[in-house]
Design a protein around this motif. Structure first.
Motif, PDB file in Angstrom:
ATOM      1  N   ALA A 126     -41.119  17.169  55.502  1.00  0.00           N
ATOM      2  CA  ALA A 126     -39.842  16.994  54.807  1.00  0.00           C
ATOM      3  C   ALA A 126     -39.670  17.941  53.629  1.00  0.00           C
ATOM      4  CB  ALA A 126     -39.701  15.552  54.322  1.00  0.00           C
ATOM      5  N   VAL A 127     -40.776  18.443  53.066  1.00  0.00           N
ATOM      6  CA  VAL A 127     -40.648  19.250  51.842  1.00  0.00           C
ATOM      7  C   VAL A 127     -41.299  20.626  51.922  1.00  0.00           C
ATOM      8  CG1 VAL A 127     -40.387  17.314  50.251  1.00  0.00           C
ATOM      9  CG2 VAL A 127     -42.678  18.072  50.873  1.00  0.00           C
ATOM     10  N   SER A 128     -42.189  20.852  52.878  1.00  0.00           N
ATOM     11  CA  SER A 128     -43.008  22.064  52.749  1.00  0.00           C
ATOM     12  C   SER A 128     -43.098  22.923  53.999  1.00  0.00           C
ATOM     13  CB  SER A 128     -44.433  21.662  52.328  1.00  0.00           C
ATOM     14  OG  SER A 128     -45.014  20.802  53.283  1.00  0.00           O
ATOM     15  N   SER A 129     -42.288  22.656  55.011  1.00  0.00           N
ATOM     16  CA  SER A 129     -42.442  23.382  56.271  1.00  0.00           C
ATOM     17  C   SER A 129     -41.107  23.860  56.819  1.00  0.00           C
ATOM     18  CB  SER A 129     -43.142  22.490  57.303  1.00  0.00           C
ATOM     19  OG  SER A 129     -44.406  22.110  56.867  1.00  0.00           O
ATOM     20  N   PRO A 130     -40.571  24.953  56.294  1.00  0.00           N
ATOM     21  CA  PRO A 130     -39.317  25.494  56.856  1.00  0.00           C
ATOM     22  C   PRO A 130     -39.545  26.073  58.245  1.00  0.00           C
ATOM     23  CG  PRO A 130     -40.250  27.006  55.246  1.00  0.00           C
ATOM     24  CD  PRO A 130     -41.093  25.766  55.184  1.00  0.00           C
ATOM     25  N   LEU A 131     -38.469  26.201  59.010  1.00  0.00           N
ATOM     26  CA  LEU A 131     -38.535  26.809  60.332  1.00  0.00           C
ATOM     27  C   LEU A 131     -38.317  28.315  60.220  1.00  0.00           C
ATOM     28  CD1 LEU A 131     -36.474  24.180  62.357  1.00  0.00           C
ATOM     29  CD2 LEU A 131     -38.944  24.560  62.480  1.00  0.00           C
ATOM     30  N   SER A 132     -39.106  29.071  60.948  1.00  0.00           N
ATOM     31  CA  SER A 132     -39.014  30.524  60.894  1.00  0.00           C
ATOM     32  C   SER A 132     -37.736  31.000  61.586  1.00  0.00           C
ATOM     33  CB  SER A 132     -40.236  31.152  61.578  1.00  0.00           C
ATOM     34  OG  SER A 132     -40.071  32.546  61.705  1.00  0.00           O
ATOM     35  N   THR A 133     -37.032  31.931  60.954  1.00  0.00           N
ATOM     36  CA  THR A 133     -35.820  32.512  61.545  1.00  0.00           C
ATOM     37  C   THR A 133     -36.141  33.642  62.522  1.00  0.00           C
ATOM     38  OG1 THR A 133     -35.590  33.969  59.618  1.00  0.00           O
ATOM     39  CG2 THR A 133     -34.366  31.891  59.590  1.00  0.00           C
ATOM     40  N   ALA A 167     -43.807   8.292  53.296  1.00  0.00           N
ATOM     41  CA  ALA A 167     -42.923   7.618  54.254  1.00  0.00           C
ATOM     42  C   ALA A 167     -43.530   6.304  54.716  1.00  0.00           C
ATOM     43  CB  ALA A 167     -42.651   8.525  55.457  1.00  0.00           C
ATOM     44  N   ALA A 168     -42.661   5.418  55.175  1.00  0.00           N
ATOM     45  CA  ALA A 168     -43.066   4.134  55.757  1.00  0.00           C
ATOM     46  C   ALA A 168     -42.033   3.756  56.814  1.00  0.00           C
ATOM     47  CB  ALA A 168     -43.176   3.051  54.687  1.00  0.00           C
ATOM     48  N   THR A 169     -42.400   2.796  57.662  1.00  0.00           N
ATOM     49  CA  THR A 169     -41.518   2.367  58.743  1.00  0.00           C
ATOM     50  C   THR A 169     -41.241   0.875  58.637  1.00  0.00           C
ATOM     51  OG1 THR A 169     -42.547   4.031  60.182  1.00  0.00           O
ATOM     52  CG2 THR A 169     -41.160   2.358  61.240  1.00  0.00           C
ATOM     53  N   ALA A 170     -39.957   0.520  58.592  1.00  0.00           N
ATOM     54  CA  ALA A 170     -39.544  -0.888  58.668  1.00  0.00           C
ATOM     55  C   ALA A 170     -39.160  -1.173  60.113  1.00  0.00           C
ATOM     56  CB  ALA A 170     -38.376  -1.154  57.732  1.00  0.00           C
ATOM     57  N   ILE A 204     -34.559   8.003  48.123  1.00  0.00           N
ATOM     58  CA  ILE A 204     -34.744   7.216  49.343  1.00  0.00           C
ATOM     59  C   ILE A 204     -33.757   7.692  50.403  1.00  0.00           C
ATOM     60  CG2 ILE A 204     -34.633   4.921  50.400  1.00  0.00           C
ATOM     61  CD1 ILE A 204     -35.296   3.711  47.718  1.00  0.00           C
ATOM     62  N   THR A 205     -34.269   8.049  51.585  1.00  0.00           N
ATOM     63  CA  THR A 205     -33.425   8.291  52.754  1.00  0.00           C
ATOM     64  C   THR A 205     -33.948   7.428  53.897  1.00  0.00           C
ATOM     65  OG1 THR A 205     -34.746  10.193  53.480  1.00  0.00           O
ATOM     66  CG2 THR A 205     -32.845  10.646  52.084  1.00  0.00           C
ATOM     67  N   MET A 206     -33.030   6.872  54.687  1.00  0.00           N
ATOM     68  CA  MET A 206     -33.404   5.958  55.765  1.00  0.00           C
ATOM     69  C   MET A 206     -32.687   6.363  57.044  1.00  0.00           C
ATOM     70  SD  MET A 206     -33.198   2.388  53.566  1.00  0.00           S
ATOM     71  CE  MET A 206     -31.661   2.846  52.765  1.00  0.00           C
ATOM     72  N   HIS A 207     -33.433   6.437  58.138  1.00  0.00           N
ATOM     73  CA  HIS A 207     -32.874   6.755  59.448  1.00  0.00           C
ATOM     74  C   HIS A 207     -33.346   5.706  60.437  1.00  0.00           C
ATOM     75  CE1 HIS A 207     -32.899  10.615  57.299  1.00  0.00           C
ATOM     76  NE2 HIS A 207     -31.891  10.973  58.069  1.00  0.00           N
ATOM     77  N   GLN A 248     -36.990   4.557  59.591  1.00  0.00           N
ATOM     78  CA  GLN A 248     -37.927   5.453  58.935  1.00  0.00           C
ATOM     79  C   GLN A 248     -37.470   5.681  57.497  1.00  0.00           C
ATOM     80  OE1 GLN A 248     -40.474   6.005  60.708  1.00  0.00           O
ATOM     81  NE2 GLN A 248     -41.637   7.327  59.334  1.00  0.00           N
ATOM     82  N   ILE A 249     -38.313   5.322  56.542  1.00  0.00           N
ATOM     83  CA  ILE A 249     -37.972   5.384  55.123  1.00  0.00           C
ATOM     84  C   ILE A 249     -38.759   6.515  54.482  1.00  0.00           C
ATOM     85  CG2 ILE A 249     -37.888   4.093  52.958  1.00  0.00           C
ATOM     86  CD1 ILE A 249     -38.066   1.522  54.662  1.00  0.00           C
ATOM     87  N   LEU A 250     -38.049   7.501  53.961  1.00  0.00           N
ATOM     88  CA  LEU A 250     -38.663   8.648  53.285  1.00  0.00           C
ATOM     89  C   LEU A 250     -38.334   8.556  51.807  1.00  0.00           C
ATOM     90  CD1 LEU A 250     -40.153  11.427  53.859  1.00  0.00           C
ATOM     91  CD2 LEU A 250     -37.863  12.450  53.763  1.00  0.00           C
TER      92      LEU A 250
END
Length: 461
Positions: free
Chosen positions: A111-118, A230-233, A416-419, A430-432
């Protein structure tokens, strides 16, 4: 391919590529059996994903810095990344909780440290055999959750041998809503006008001056760069439907937002440094699918040029006020209050307004300033949530049964973001979280789970 054959990136796609709003979807998919690497590679090479234009196109910039998609030949070995087994970790001897913790740790790191290569099309598939899990990473500029989930499901088979993956229950509910829309009279039109005006004022307020009261879960500018955990409800759809059935005309979404209100009330009551104010309001941002044909779609329909269910990012945002109550003896009141709020949202054009005003801002101000405006809305609210219905039947991929589907995304200024995605009778949220602000996401997840349990018990009693 020649430059004049390049396809422009859509306004929403350009927004997701900006530094302030750069978003990657990270989706963990669990399997019942150990991963068969070669079988997965074979199925991926034959699936619709590698044939879709977005998944075999490079992101390129023209001389003016505008983004385009340029078709290319993909090399699957560049996109399929195999994680080799860590010494000392044995998935057969480790508990379900430890395996889940490891997967959540990977999602938090992504979520914070792995960008996708262009240098290649903007997607990757990480195979983690020891955890019986794959993590699909797709840049949000390629499409939204409905598009991407529909594409993934098109590559799956049902465990019962039926080739059709069905979503009949959700589609029936949406068709019923569509019939109600056609029967609206003058009073309903006036309500739409009134609630839309209030929603527009609310959006401009959140963009310019109106910030949520600071609480123990508040984020802010720069928080998107903080380390995550992260955690999962986990919720039973059977329990959610039982609560839904106890309240006239309620929906699963009403129950979900009642659970969120209850969970935040419990968490803030314990974690706040001072007594929690009864009725304290915090605001969330929710994503709403705007396709005329709601729900997950057949890929053949999404890829047709004249289809009503279009590929891409076809969603708007709505503001969701959540009120914290700790002295209410009836847990079902959380759902009743949520239903009143969501019914008003359904009577407005708030999601359509946010989508169109976003496109207008992109056209008039450009992606840089449009992303700054979106960033400000995020800084002035407290959390993000998305909810997507998934298949009710069990599926398999590469002849391996799927046990769960848990998406999350890149960090936002929210702490907090939740999906949430439902699958085969269960709904996993999924709680980030920014771990310096919310150091105990598992406890927060338990607050949500306890909220549903209390509601179910109230229905039984």
């Amino acid at each position: 391919m020649e430059a004049n054959r390049d396809e422009p990136v859509t306004p929403a796609g350009r927004l997701f590529l900006q530094a302030h709003f750069n978003q990657i979807i990270n989706c963990a998919i669990g399997f019942k059996e150990p991963l068969n690497i070669e079988a997965i590679k074979t199925d991926i090479s034959n699936c619709l994903m590698v044939k879709h234009p977005r998944f075999c196109s490079l992101l390129v910039l023209d001389d003016h810095g505008r983004e385009y998609w340029r078709r290319t030949q993909i090399n699957l070995d560049d996109h399929i990344i195999i994680h080799h087994k860590n010494p000392g970790f044995d998935s057969d001897s480790n508990s379900v909780e430890k395996i889940e913790e490891k997967i959540n740790s990977l999602l938090a790191d992504f979520a914070v440290s792995s960008p996708l290569s262009t240098d290649k099309p903007l997607w990757e598939l990480h195979l983690i055999s020891e955890l019986k899990c794959v993590i699909l990473r797709i840049h949000h500029s390629l499409g939204d959750g409905i598009s991407l989930m529909s594409m993934f499901l098109a590559s799956c088979k049902r465990l019962d041998g039926n080739n059709e993956v069905g979503f009949t229950e959700k589609n029936r509910e949406n068709r019923g809503d569509a019939k109600k829309v056609r029967k609206r009279g003058l009073l309903d039109i006036l309500k739409i006008f009134w609630w839309t005006i209030l929603s527009v004022i609310g959006f401009f307020g959140k963009c310019l001056w109106d910030s949520d009261t600071k609480t123990a879960v508040s984020g802010g500018d720069g928080v998107e760069l903080w380390p995550r955990t992260a955690a999962t409800a986990k919720f039973s759809l059977k329990d959610m439907k039982a609560v839904k059935g106890a309240i006239p005309n309620a929906t699963i979404n009403d129950v979900l937002f009642g659970i969120i209100s209850s969970g935040f009330s419990k968490y803030l009551d314990i974690r706040s440094s001072h007594a929690l104010q009864e009725g304290l309001k915090i605001t969330g941002i929710a994503m709403v699918n705007l396709r005329k044909q709601p729900g997950l779609q057949e890929m053949s329909k999404l890829m047709e040029d004249n289809s009503r269910a279009r590929w891409g990012n076809q969603f708007g945002m709505i503001l969701l006020p959540i009120y914290c109550h700790t002295k209410d003896p009836d847990p079902l009141n959380y759902v009743k209050r949520a239903k009143v709020m969501i019914d008003r949202k359904k009577q407005s054009l708030e999601a359509h307004f946010s989508y169109n005003i976003g496109n207008l801002a992109m056209s008039l101000l450009g992606p840089k300033y449009a992303s700054i405006l979106n960033h400000r809305i995020l800084c002035n609210t407290t959390f993000t949530i998305s909810n997507m219905v998934g298949p009710q039947e069990e599926l398999m991929f590469a002849d391996n049964p799927i046990t769960y589907i848990r998406p999350t995304s890149s960090s936002l200024p929210h702490a907090i973001t939740m999906h949430m995605v439902s699958y085969a009778g269960m709904a996993n949220m999924q709680i980030l979280v920014a771990k310096e602000i919310v150091p105990d996401p598992r406890f927060l997840a338990k607050c949500f789970e306890d909220g549903l349990l209390e509601m179910k018990n109230a229905v039984i009693l």
